[in-house]
Design a protein around this motif. Structure first.
Motif, PDB file in Angstrom:
ATOM      1  N   TYR A  24       0.833  -1.186   0.000  1.00  0.00           N
ATOM      2  CA  TYR A  24       0.000   0.000   0.000  1.00  0.00           C
ATOM      3  C   TYR A  24       0.875   1.246   0.000  1.00  0.00           C
ATOM      4  O   TYR A  24       2.035   1.215   0.393  1.00  0.00           O
ATOM      5  CB  TYR A  24      -0.933   0.001   1.213  1.00  0.00           C
ATOM      6  N   GLU A  25       0.284   2.327  -0.451  1.00  0.00           N
ATOM      7  CA  GLU A  25       0.979   3.606  -0.448  1.00  0.00           C
ATOM      8  C   GLU A  25       0.464   4.510   0.663  1.00  0.00           C
ATOM      9  O   GLU A  25       1.216   5.313   1.210  1.00  0.00           O
ATOM     10  CB  GLU A  25       0.811   4.287  -1.813  1.00  0.00           C
ATOM     11  N   VAL A  26      -0.813   4.386   0.983  1.00  0.00           N
ATOM     12  CA  VAL A  26      -1.427   5.233   2.009  1.00  0.00           C
ATOM     13  C   VAL A  26      -2.190   4.346   2.991  1.00  0.00           C
ATOM     14  O   VAL A  26      -2.923   3.446   2.589  1.00  0.00           O
ATOM     15  CB  VAL A  26      -2.395   6.262   1.372  1.00  0.00           C
ATOM     16  N   PHE A  27      -1.998   4.626   4.285  1.00  0.00           N
ATOM     17  CA  PHE A  27      -2.784   3.952   5.323  1.00  0.00           C
ATOM     18  C   PHE A  27      -3.674   5.005   5.959  1.00  0.00           C
ATOM     19  O   PHE A  27      -3.189   5.965   6.567  1.00  0.00           O
ATOM     20  CB  PHE A  27      -1.870   3.319   6.369  1.00  0.00           C
ATOM     21  N   LEU A  28      -4.977   4.817   5.811  1.00  0.00           N
ATOM     22  CA  LEU A  28      -5.962   5.781   6.297  1.00  0.00           C
ATOM     23  C   LEU A  28      -6.581   5.232   7.582  1.00  0.00           C
ATOM     24  O   LEU A  28      -7.246   4.200   7.566  1.00  0.00           O
ATOM     25  CB  LEU A  28      -7.029   5.995   5.221  1.00  0.00           C
ATOM     26  N   SER A  29      -6.338   5.910   8.697  1.00  0.00           N
ATOM     27  CA  SER A  29      -6.809   5.445  10.007  1.00  0.00           C
ATOM     28  C   SER A  29      -7.857   6.413  10.541  1.00  0.00           C
ATOM     29  O   SER A  29      -7.611   7.615  10.646  1.00  0.00           O
ATOM     30  CB  SER A  29      -5.620   5.352  10.976  1.00  0.00           C
ATOM     31  N   PHE A  30      -9.029   5.887  10.911  1.00  0.00           N
ATOM     32  CA  PHE A  30     -10.093   6.760  11.427  1.00  0.00           C
ATOM     33  C   PHE A  30     -11.095   5.933  12.221  1.00  0.00           C
ATOM     34  O   PHE A  30     -11.135   4.705  12.113  1.00  0.00           O
ATOM     35  CB  PHE A  30     -10.811   7.476  10.279  1.00  0.00           C
ATOM     36  N   ARG A  31     -11.898   6.620  13.007  1.00  0.00           N
ATOM     37  CA  ARG A  31     -12.994   5.957  13.712  1.00  0.00           C
ATOM     38  C   ARG A  31     -14.251   6.100  12.857  1.00  0.00           C
ATOM     39  O   ARG A  31     -14.715   7.206  12.586  1.00  0.00           O
ATOM     40  CB  ARG A  31     -13.210   6.574  15.096  1.00  0.00           C
ATOM     41  N   GLY A  32     -14.780   4.963  12.438  1.00  0.00           N
ATOM     42  CA  GLY A  32     -15.859   4.940  11.471  1.00  0.00           C
ATOM     43  C   GLY A  32     -17.047   5.833  11.753  1.00  0.00           C
ATOM     44  O   GLY A  32     -17.440   6.647  10.901  1.00  0.00           O
ATOM     45  N   PRO A  33     -17.659   5.740  12.927  1.00  0.00           N
ATOM     46  CA  PRO A  33     -18.873   6.549  13.169  1.00  0.00           C
ATOM     47  C   PRO A  33     -18.639   8.049  13.050  1.00  0.00           C
ATOM     48  O   PRO A  33     -19.572   8.801  12.767  1.00  0.00           O
ATOM     49  CB  PRO A  33     -19.241   6.168  14.619  1.00  0.00           C
ATOM     50  N   ASP A  34     -17.410   8.511  13.249  1.00  0.00           N
ATOM     51  CA  ASP A  34     -17.132   9.952  13.218  1.00  0.00           C
ATOM     52  C   ASP A  34     -17.043  10.500  11.798  1.00  0.00           C
ATOM     53  O   ASP A  34     -17.525  11.604  11.523  1.00  0.00           O
ATOM     54  CB  ASP A  34     -15.812  10.258  13.944  1.00  0.00           C
ATOM     55  N   THR A  38     -18.430  10.950   5.669  1.00  0.00           N
ATOM     56  CA  THR A  38     -18.201  12.365   5.365  1.00  0.00           C
ATOM     57  C   THR A  38     -16.777  12.568   4.857  1.00  0.00           C
ATOM     58  O   THR A  38     -16.476  12.306   3.703  1.00  0.00           O
ATOM     59  CB  THR A  38     -18.471  13.229   6.612  1.00  0.00           C
ATOM     60  N   PHE A  39     -15.910  13.018   5.737  1.00  0.00           N
ATOM     61  CA  PHE A  39     -14.575  13.394   5.303  1.00  0.00           C
ATOM     62  C   PHE A  39     -13.782  12.210   4.738  1.00  0.00           C
ATOM     63  O   PHE A  39     -13.124  12.316   3.706  1.00  0.00           O
ATOM     64  CB  PHE A  39     -13.802  14.016   6.470  1.00  0.00           C
ATOM     65  N   ALA A  40     -13.815  11.064   5.419  1.00  0.00           N
ATOM     66  CA  ALA A  40     -13.061   9.903   4.952  1.00  0.00           C
ATOM     67  C   ALA A  40     -13.534   9.470   3.570  1.00  0.00           C
ATOM     68  O   ALA A  40     -12.743   9.044   2.724  1.00  0.00           O
ATOM     69  CB  ALA A  40     -13.169   8.749   5.940  1.00  0.00           C
ATOM     70  N   ASP A  41     -14.826   9.577   3.321  1.00  0.00           N
ATOM     71  CA  ASP A  41     -15.376   9.208   2.010  1.00  0.00           C
ATOM     72  C   ASP A  41     -14.846  10.148   0.925  1.00  0.00           C
ATOM     73  O   ASP A  41     -14.431   9.710  -0.154  1.00  0.00           O
ATOM     74  CB  ASP A  41     -16.902   9.253   2.068  1.00  0.00           C
ATOM     75  N   PHE A  42     -14.877  11.472   1.204  1.00  0.00           N
ATOM     76  CA  PHE A  42     -14.337  12.443   0.239  1.00  0.00           C
ATOM     77  C   PHE A  42     -12.885  12.101  -0.099  1.00  0.00           C
ATOM     78  O   PHE A  42     -12.493  12.047  -1.266  1.00  0.00           O
ATOM     79  CB  PHE A  42     -14.375  13.867   0.812  1.00  0.00           C
ATOM     80  N   GLY A 111      12.390   8.826   7.190  1.00  0.00           N
ATOM     81  CA  GLY A 111      12.455   9.213   5.790  1.00  0.00           C
ATOM     82  C   GLY A 111      11.642   8.316   4.881  1.00  0.00           C
ATOM     83  O   GLY A 111      11.222   8.729   3.798  1.00  0.00           O
ATOM     84  N   ARG A 112      11.384   7.076   5.292  1.00  0.00           N
ATOM     85  CA  ARG A 112      10.617   6.170   4.444  1.00  0.00           C
ATOM     86  C   ARG A 112       9.112   6.390   4.603  1.00  0.00           C
ATOM     87  O   ARG A 112       8.350   6.185   3.671  1.00  0.00           O
ATOM     88  CB  ARG A 112      10.962   4.720   4.772  1.00  0.00           C
ATOM     89  N   HIS A 113       8.682   6.794   5.813  1.00  0.00           N
ATOM     90  CA  HIS A 113       7.259   6.997   6.083  1.00  0.00           C
ATOM     91  C   HIS A 113       6.980   8.464   6.361  1.00  0.00           C
ATOM     92  O   HIS A 113       7.809   9.174   6.927  1.00  0.00           O
ATOM     93  CB  HIS A 113       6.815   6.157   7.281  1.00  0.00           C
ATOM     94  N   ILE A 114       5.795   8.912   5.973  1.00  0.00           N
ATOM     95  CA  ILE A 114       5.376  10.300   6.161  1.00  0.00           C
ATOM     96  C   ILE A 114       4.058  10.301   6.911  1.00  0.00           C
ATOM     97  O   ILE A 114       3.130   9.567   6.557  1.00  0.00           O
ATOM     98  CB  ILE A 114       5.212  11.009   4.802  1.00  0.00           C
ATOM     99  N   MET A 115       3.971  11.116   7.949  1.00  0.00           N
ATOM    100  CA  MET A 115       2.733  11.235   8.729  1.00  0.00           C
ATOM    101  C   MET A 115       2.036  12.542   8.365  1.00  0.00           C
ATOM    102  O   MET A 115       2.628  13.617   8.460  1.00  0.00           O
ATOM    103  CB  MET A 115       3.041  11.207  10.230  1.00  0.00           C
ATOM    104  N   LEU A 116       0.784  12.445   7.933  1.00  0.00           N
ATOM    105  CA  LEU A 116      -0.014  13.618   7.588  1.00  0.00           C
ATOM    106  C   LEU A 116      -1.280  13.614   8.450  1.00  0.00           C
ATOM    107  O   LEU A 116      -2.330  13.129   8.028  1.00  0.00           O
ATOM    108  CB  LEU A 116      -0.383  13.600   6.096  1.00  0.00           C
ATOM    109  N   PRO A 117      -1.213  14.138   9.679  1.00  0.00           N
ATOM    110  CA  PRO A 117      -2.378  14.075  10.577  1.00  0.00           C
ATOM    111  C   PRO A 117      -3.451  15.089  10.210  1.00  0.00           C
ATOM    112  O   PRO A 117      -3.156  16.187   9.726  1.00  0.00           O
ATOM    113  CB  PRO A 117      -1.774  14.384  11.952  1.00  0.00           C
ATOM    114  N   ILE A 118      -4.682  14.700  10.451  1.00  0.00           N
ATOM    115  CA  ILE A 118      -5.827  15.595  10.246  1.00  0.00           C
ATOM    116  C   ILE A 118      -6.549  15.718  11.588  1.00  0.00           C
ATOM    117  O   ILE A 118      -7.033  14.722  12.151  1.00  0.00           O
ATOM    118  CB  ILE A 118      -6.778  15.035   9.180  1.00  0.00           C
ATOM    119  N   LEU A 174     -15.448  20.501   3.826  1.00  0.00           N
ATOM    120  CA  LEU A 174     -14.741  19.228   3.931  1.00  0.00           C
ATOM    121  C   LEU A 174     -14.126  18.805   2.601  1.00  0.00           C
ATOM    122  O   LEU A 174     -13.013  18.293   2.551  1.00  0.00           O
ATOM    123  CB  LEU A 174     -15.697  18.142   4.442  1.00  0.00           C
ATOM    124  N   GLY A 175     -14.863  19.027   1.522  1.00  0.00           N
ATOM    125  CA  GLY A 175     -14.342  18.654   0.209  1.00  0.00           C
ATOM    126  C   GLY A 175     -13.070  19.410  -0.141  1.00  0.00           C
ATOM    127  O   GLY A 175     -12.129  18.849  -0.715  1.00  0.00           O
TER     128      GLY A 175
END
Length: 568
Positions: A24-34, A38-42, A111-118, A174-175
C-alpha cells in the motif's frame, strides 16, 4: 440496492483479517462513526481516482485484542500515514494501536514513512496533551490495559499532536480540505509514477507538438497518436517525456516498453504483453492464462476508465484485436501513443495523427557531441573543426552522437581523424554499423561482457553475472565502467542493466553472425524457443557460454539429463 463509496468497501470486506494483496501507499486510520460517510469518504474517492493504493481500515470490523498480522503488514508497507483524529478517535483501542505502530515506523525508518495528521473538529493541543474526550477515553482504557500500553498511546498522541497537519473546523468545507490533503499525498508519491528518461536536447518542442496532437479531434473514434522515425532518433525519450507531462490527467496509465521484443517470444508473447499491460494499469500482479482471458479482463477492467497507454517500439506483429480486443469500446477520453520505426505499422493500425521527430539541429548536435566528448556544452577550440565534421556524418541522430562522442572522450587527435574516416565510409542509414565502431574499440573481455548483457542480462540486476565474469577473469567492475563511459549500456535506478534497442540489436547481430543458420552453434542463446529445442534435441556445442531458458510457460519438462552435457 447499490452500495457506493466507503459503505460498499466495508460491506465487501467483512473479514476481520483481510490479507493485503499488494503493497500500500497510504494507510488511512479513522474511527468509522465519526467520519466514514463524510470526510473519509471524500478523501478516499480522491485517492482512488489515480489508483493510489490506499488501505482503508474500518476499526468497527476488528475483533480480538491484538492487531492482526495483515494490519501490521499494511502499516509497515504504507509510505504515507493519514490518521483522522476526530473527537472519538481515542475511544477506539484499534485507532490508538495503529497510531502507536505508525509512530514507531516513522521513528525506526526515518524518511521512508510520512505522517499527515488531520485534526478533525479537535484542537491539536488537546490531542497533544490528551485533554477533553481523549482524557476521558484514556481513563476508560486504563481500567483494562496496563500502564505501559497507556503510556505508549499517550506518547503517540503527544508526538502526532506536535506535528503539522490540517485543523478541520465547522467553518471549513470538507471537500476543499480533502482536496488539499490529496494534493499533498500526490506530491509525495507522484515520482513513483514518473518515468526516468535520458535528457534529449531540444525535447520541449517535440513534447509540445505531441501533446497538442493528443488534444486534437480524432476521426476514427480511437484516439491514437503515432510517433515514427529511425531507431536512435529519440522516439522513446519523447514518449516518456510526454507521459510524464500528461499522465496525471488520466485515471489509469501505462508505459509499455519493448513491445517488439516481447512479441518476439513466439509461444507466450501475446499473453506476456497482455499481463504486463493489465498489471501496469490495475497496479496489481496479473498473469493471464490465454489471449481470450486477457482480452476479457481488458474489456471489463481497463476500457471503462480514462486511460493513457503508451506502446513503445511496435512492429507489424502487433494488432489491437489480438492484444486488446475491440479498442473502439474504450472510453472516448482515453489516449494511445505508439512509437515505431516503420510508418507502415501505423498505417495498418489506422493511426491518423502522426508525428515524425526530425534529427537534431546543427547547434543541438554539436552540444550533444560536446557533452560526451568533452563533458561540456561546447567543443574545445582546437577540435572545433573536427567536431563540425562528426556532426555532419552523424546526421542529427542523438544515439549516434552520444555513442560517438563517448568513444572520442579523452582520445588523441589522430584517433579522432581515423574514426572520422571510418564513419564517412558507412552510409548514414546503417546505424548499427556506425555503433559497431565503438564496439570494435573494446578489449576482449569488455566485448564478452557487452555481448552477455545484450543477449541475456538486460533488465537484470548488475550483480547477477558478476561471479560468472570474475571466474573468466573479466574484471566486471572495470568492464562495466567502460561500457557505461562509452554509452553502450546504462544502469538504471533499480541497479539493472539497460541498453538502447539499437545497441542491443547490434550485440545480438554479432552473436547471430557466429552461425546464421544454427542457433545451437552460437556462444549465447537467449530465445526460449531455441533454448528448449536445443536441449530436447541434444544439440549444442562446447562453444556455448551463456544459455537463458524459462520453463514456466513451457509444457515440456526438462530434467538434469538435458543439461548434463553442459555441466561436465
Amino acid at each position: 440496492m447499490e452500495l457506493t463509496g466507503l459503505n460498499a468497501i466495508a460491506s465487501s470486506s467483512r473479514s476481520p483479517d483481510p490479507l493485503p494483496a499488494v503493497e500500500y501507499e497510504v494507510f488511512l486510520s479513522f474511527r468509522g462513526p465519526d467520519v466514514r460517510t463524510t470526510f473519509a469518504d471524500f478523501l478516499y474517492r480522491l485517492l482512488d481516482r489515480p489508483k493510489i493504493r490506499t488501505f482503508l481500515d474500518d476499526e468497527e470490523l476488528r475483533k480480538g485484542e491484538k492487531i492482526a498480522p495483515s494490519l501490521v503488514k499494511a502499516i509497515g508497507e504504507s509510505r504515507i500515514y493519514i490518521p483522522i483524529l476526530s473527537p472519538g478517535y481515542a475511544s477506539s483501542k484499534w485507532c490508538l494501536q495503529e497510531l502507536a505502530l505508525m509512530m514507531e515506523h516513522c521513528k525506526k525508518d526515518e524518511g521512508r514513512h510520512i505522517m499527515l495528521p488531520i485534526f478533525y473538529f479537535m484542537e491539536p493541543r488537546n490531542v497533544r496533551h490528551c485533554r477533553g474526550s481523549y482524557e476521558q477515553a484514556l481513563e476508560q482504557h486504563s481500567l483494562k490495559y496496563g500502564e505501559d500500553t497507556i503510556r505508549a498511546w499517550k506518547d503517540a498522541l503527544k508526538e502526532v499532536g506536535d506535528m503539522k497537519g490540517w485543523h478541520v473546523t465547522e467553518s471549513d468545507r470538507l471537500g476543499a480540505v480533502a482536496e488539499e490533503v490529496f494534493s499533498r499525498v500526490w506530491s509525495h508519491i507522484k515520482g513513483n509514477y514518473m518515468l526516468v528518461t535520458n535528457e534529449l536536447i531540444g525535447i520541449d518542442s517535440h513534447v509540445n507538438q505531441v501533446t497538442e496532437l493528443l488534444k486534437s479531434d480524432f476521426e476514427s473514434g480511437v484516439n491514437i497518436v503515432g510517433i515514427h522515425g529511425m531507431g536512435g532518433i529519440g522516439k522513446t525519450t519523447i514518449a516518456k517525456a510526454v507521459y510524464n507531462k500528461v499522465f496525471t490527467q488520466f485515471e489509469r496509465h501505462c508505459f509499455m516498453e519493448d513491445v517488439r521484443e516481447i512479441l518476439s517470444l513466439k509461444n507466450e508473447g501475446l499473453t506476456t504483453l497482455q499481463s504486463k499491460i493489465i498489471s501496469s494499469i490495475l497496479r496489481d500482479d496479473h498473469k493471464v492464462r490465454d489471449v481470450s482471458e486477457g482480452i476479457h479482463i481488458i474489456k471489463d477492467r481497463v476500457f471503462p476508465h480514462k486511460v493513457l497507454i503508451i506502446l513503445d517500439d511496435v512492429d507489424d506483429r502487433f494488432t489491437f484485436e489480438q492484444i486488446l480486443g475491440d479498442v473502439r469500446k474504450i472510453s472516448p477520453e482515453s489516449r494511445f501513443i505508439i512509437t515505431t520505426r516503420d510508418k507502415r505499422v501505423l498505417e495498418l493500425l489506422q493511426v491518423s495523427k502522426l508525428y515524425e521527430p526530425g534529427g537534431l539541429s546543427h547547434d543541438h548536435s554539436l552540444q550533444l557531441l560536446s557533452r560526451h566528448a568533452f563533458r561540456m556544452d561546447n567543443p574545445l577550440e582546437d577540435m572545433a573543426t573536427l567536431c563540425e565534421e562528426f556532426v555532419e556524418v552523424a546526421a542529427g541522430l542523438p544515439l549516434a552522437l552520444e555513442v560517438i562522442g563517448s568513444l572520442l572522450f579523452r582520445r588523441e587527435r589522430k584517433f579522432w581523424e581515423a574514426k572520422l574516416i571510418e564513419l564517412k565510409r558507412i552510409p548514414p542509414a546503417k546505424v548499427q554499423e556506425r555503433l559497431e565502431i565503438s564496439y570494435d574499440e573494446l578489449s576482449g573481455s569488455e566485448k564478452q561482457i557487452f555481448l552477455d548483457i545484450a543477449c541475456v542480462f538486460i533488465g537484470r540486476n548488475k550483480e547477477l553475472p558478476f561471479y560468472m565474469w570474475s571466474d573468466y577473469n573479466f574484471n566486471p567492475e572495470s568492464g562495466i565502467s567502460t561500457l557505461i563511459l562509452r554509452s553502450l549500456i546504462k544502469v538504471d535506478e533499480y541497479n539493472q542493466f539497460w541498453m538502447h534497442d539499437h545497441v542491443r540489436d547490434l550485440g545480438r547481430m554479432i552473436v547471430r553472425e557466429e552461425d546464421d543458420q544454427h542457433p545451437w552453434k552460437r556462444t549465447r542463446i537467449w530465445s526460449n524457443e531455441d533454448a528448449v529445442d536445443m536441449l530436447l534435441n541434444g544439440e549444442g556445442t562446447d562453444r556455448l557460454e551463456v544459455l537463458r531458458v524459462n520453463m514456466a510457460d513451457e509444457d515440456t519438462e526438462l530434467t538434469e539429463k538435458e543439461f548434463h552435457k553442459f555441466l561436465d
